[in-house]
Design a protein around this motif. Sequence first.
Motif, mmCIF file in Angstrom:
data_model
loop_
_atom_site.group_PDB
_atom_site.id
_atom_site.type_symbol
_atom_site.label_atom_id
_atom_site.label_comp_id
_atom_site.label_asym_id
_atom_site.label_seq_id
_atom_site.Cartn_x
_atom_site.Cartn_y
_atom_site.Cartn_z
ATOM 1 N N PHE A 76 -10.294 17.321 -10.547
ATOM 2 C CA PHE A 76 -10.837 16.975 -9.233
ATOM 3 C C PHE A 76 -11.051 15.479 -9.088
ATOM 4 O O PHE A 76 -10.539 14.854 -8.149
ATOM 5 N N LEU A 77 -11.808 14.865 -10.007
ATOM 6 C CA LEU A 77 -12.069 13.425 -9.918
ATOM 7 C C LEU A 77 -10.785 12.622 -10.092
ATOM 8 O O LEU A 77 -10.610 11.575 -9.470
ATOM 9 N N GLY A 78 -9.900 13.105 -10.947
ATOM 10 C CA GLY A 78 -8.639 12.417 -11.160
ATOM 11 C C GLY A 78 -7.825 12.331 -9.873
ATOM 12 O O GLY A 78 -7.318 11.265 -9.513
ATOM 13 N N LYS A 79 -7.716 13.460 -9.178
ATOM 14 C CA LYS A 79 -6.981 13.468 -7.904
ATOM 15 C C LYS A 79 -7.705 12.632 -6.850
ATOM 16 O O LYS A 79 -7.066 11.976 -6.015
ATOM 17 N N LEU A 80 -9.039 12.635 -6.894
ATOM 18 C CA LEU A 80 -9.806 11.834 -5.937
ATOM 19 C C LEU A 80 -9.528 10.351 -6.134
ATOM 20 O O LEU A 80 -9.306 9.616 -5.156
ATOM 21 N N PHE A 81 -9.532 9.902 -7.393
ATOM 22 C CA PHE A 81 -9.251 8.491 -7.677
ATOM 23 C C PHE A 81 -7.833 8.132 -7.237
ATOM 24 O O PHE A 81 -7.606 7.084 -6.626
ATOM 25 N N VAL A 82 -6.877 8.993 -7.541
ATOM 26 C CA VAL A 82 -5.489 8.727 -7.148
ATOM 27 C C VAL A 82 -5.370 8.696 -5.628
ATOM 28 O O VAL A 82 -4.629 7.873 -5.066
ATOM 29 N N PHE A 83 -6.118 9.562 -4.945
ATOM 30 C CA PHE A 83 -6.102 9.567 -3.487
ATOM 31 C C PHE A 83 -6.644 8.252 -2.931
ATOM 32 O O PHE A 83 -6.098 7.708 -1.962
ATOM 33 N N LEU A 84 -7.706 7.720 -3.543
ATOM 34 C CA LEU A 84 -8.250 6.432 -3.110
ATOM 35 C C LEU A 84 -7.238 5.313 -3.348
ATOM 36 O O LEU A 84 -7.086 4.408 -2.519
ATOM 37 N N PHE A 85 -6.539 5.373 -4.484
ATOM 38 C CA PHE A 85 -5.475 4.395 -4.743
ATOM 39 C C PHE A 85 -4.376 4.520 -3.689
ATOM 40 O O PHE A 85 -3.835 3.519 -3.211
ATOM 41 N N LEU A 86 -4.045 5.761 -3.342
ATOM 42 C CA LEU A 86 -3.015 6.012 -2.347
ATOM 43 C C LEU A 86 -3.383 5.377 -1.007
ATOM 44 O O LEU A 86 -2.544 4.725 -0.361
ATOM 45 N N LEU A 87 -4.629 5.538 -0.587
ATOM 46 C CA LEU A 87 -5.078 4.919 0.660
ATOM 47 C C LEU A 87 -4.948 3.399 0.591
ATOM 48 O O LEU A 87 -4.570 2.743 1.572
ATOM 49 N N PHE A 88 -5.248 2.851 -0.586
ATOM 50 C CA PHE A 88 -5.134 1.403 -0.766
ATOM 51 C C PHE A 88 -3.675 0.962 -0.678
ATOM 52 O O PHE A 88 -3.367 -0.064 -0.054
ATOM 53 N N PHE A 89 -2.760 1.717 -1.295
ATOM 54 C CA PHE A 89 -1.339 1.369 -1.218
ATOM 55 C C PHE A 89 -0.856 1.390 0.232
ATOM 56 O O PHE A 89 -0.089 0.509 0.652
ATOM 57 N N LEU A 90 -1.312 2.380 0.983
ATOM 58 C CA LEU A 90 -0.926 2.457 2.396
ATOM 59 C C LEU A 90 -1.500 1.280 3.176
ATOM 60 O O LEU A 90 -0.832 0.728 4.063
ATOM 61 N N PHE A 91 -2.735 0.900 2.860
ATOM 62 C CA PHE A 91 -3.344 -0.255 3.516
ATOM 63 C C PHE A 91 -2.532 -1.522 3.235
ATOM 64 O O PHE A 91 -2.223 -2.294 4.150
ATOM 65 N N CYS A 92 -2.201 -1.737 1.971
ATOM 66 C CA CYS A 92 -1.417 -2.926 1.600
ATOM 67 C C CYS A 92 -0.042 -2.899 2.248
ATOM 68 O O CYS A 92 0.469 -3.935 2.699
ATOM 69 N N PHE A 93 0.560 -1.723 2.273
ATOM 70 C CA PHE A 93 1.885 -1.569 2.881
ATOM 71 C C PHE A 93 1.851 -1.979 4.350
ATOM 72 O O PHE A 93 2.683 -2.769 4.816
ATOM 73 N N CYS A 94 0.857 -1.468 5.072
ATOM 74 C CA CYS A 94 0.738 -1.781 6.502
ATOM 75 C C CYS A 94 0.351 -3.244 6.729
ATOM 76 O O CYS A 94 0.904 -3.916 7.608
ATOM 77 N N ALA A 95 -0.618 -3.746 5.936
ATOM 78 C CA ALA A 95 -1.083 -5.117 6.111
ATOM 79 C C ALA A 95 0.035 -6.121 5.836
ATOM 80 O O ALA A 95 0.225 -7.081 6.598
ATOM 81 N N CYS A 96 0.783 -5.909 4.751
ATOM 82 C CA CYS A 96 1.879 -6.826 4.417
ATOM 83 C C CYS A 96 2.971 -6.789 5.479
ATOM 84 O O CYS A 96 3.557 -7.820 5.833
ATOM 85 N N MET A 97 3.226 -5.597 6.021
ATOM 86 C CA MET A 97 4.247 -5.473 7.050
ATOM 87 C C MET A 97 3.821 -6.208 8.319
ATOM 88 O O MET A 97 4.629 -6.876 8.976
ATOM 89 N N LEU A 98 2.551 -6.087 8.673
ATOM 90 C CA LEU A 98 2.033 -6.780 9.847
ATOM 91 C C LEU A 98 2.122 -8.293 9.681
ATOM 92 O O LEU A 98 2.514 -9.015 10.601
#
Length: 373
Positions: A81-103
Motif C-alpha cells: 500500500f505505502l509503496g504504491k502510494l509513494f510511486v503514485f506521488l512520484f507519478l504526479l511529480f513526473f506529470l507536473f514536470c512534464f507539463c511544466a517543461c512543455m509549457l
Amino acid sequence: MTQKPSITSFQLLLMAAGSALVFPYTFMPILNAPPSNQDVWIVLILTILYSIVLDFPLLFIVNKFRGNSANEIFEKTLGKFLGKLFVFLFLLFFLFCFCACMLIMAIFINLYLFPDTPTWGLLVTMLIAVSYSAYKGAGTIGRLATIFVPIIIFTIIIFFLMGIDKMDIGILKPVLVDSKFIDLNMGAFLTAARYSEIFIFLNFSCFLKREVSVYKTYLKSMLIFGAGFLLILLPTILVLGVDFARIAWNPYYVYTRQVEAFGFLERMHAINTLAWFPLSLLKLTMYNFMACRGLSGIFGLKSYKPFVIPVSAIGFIVSLLPIMNKSATVEILRSDRVFPFITLPVIFVLPLITMVVYLIRKKKINTGPGQNK
C-alpha cells in the motif's frame, strides 16, 4: 527475471547531466535566489554540494536495490500500500514536470522564435517526437543522449570561448563582501531543490549492467552538470551584468545573441536554439517514460507502452488550459515560491523515509532483482 541491460553508464550520466543542463540553458532562477548578486557563482558551487546531500537518500536506495524497478523498490521496503502510494506521488511529480517543461518550451518558442505560431501546433510537434522516443524505450533514449548532450556541451564551450573578449571580470568584485553566509546557503539550497534528475537514476539504473557503479556514474554526471552550468552562468553575468541577466526571461539566450565569430559571423544564437530544442525534447521524453513506467507498476502491467499516448495527451490538455497557458502562470510555477517546495518532498523527504525504513528492516527485505516491467 531481470531487465536486460540496454544502456551504459556513459549514457546514463549524459541523460542526467543533459536533463539538468536544460534548466540553465533555458532560464536561470539561480540569479534571483539569495543573495542575487555577483556572488552567484559561489552559490552555484554550493548548489552542487547541496544537490549531492539531497540526492543521497534516493541514490542509496537505488544502489541497494540494483536491478529492481521503482515500484519493486518501494513495495519491498514499505509494503504494497505505502509503496504504491509513494510511486503514485512520484507519478504526479513526473506529470507536473512534464507539463511544466512543455509549457516553458512553448512560451520560449513563442517569445523568441515563432511568435505567430499557435501553442497547440507547437505542442503537437513536440509530442509526436516525444511519444515516439518514449515508446521506443530506454535503449533509444540512451542513444539519443549520446547524440544531443555532447552537442549542447560543445555549444556551451564554443559560446564561452567566443564571448571571452566581451567579458568584464570586474563584475565579480567585490567577492563575498555583499553576501551573507545564510543567504549564500539559502540560495544554494533553493536552487538544488529544483533538480530532480536523481529520478533518472531511480528509473533507468535497472537497465545498467550490475557491475556498473551507480555512485561513480552519479558523481560524473554532477561534475559535467556543474562544469556546464558554470560555463553558462559566468559569460552571462560577465557580459550582460547581474542586474540585467536577473530580469531577462532567458538570459543565456540573450547572451548568445551578443556573440560573433571571427568578427563577421553573426546570428550565432541560432546554434543555441538548434542545440536546446532536441535536448529539451529528450528531457520531456524521459519524464514521459518515467511516468509511464510508474503507471505500469501501479496497474500491474508488464509494459509501459500503452500509457505513452495518454501521458502525452494529459500534457497537451493541461498545457492548453487557459489558466496554464500564460507566461504569468509559468513565471509563478518556476519561481522560488513554488518549484523548490514541490520538488523537495519527492526528491528528499519521501526517499529519506524509505531509507530509514530500509535501515530498520533491512534484514527482512529481499533486495534482489524482481520482474522489471
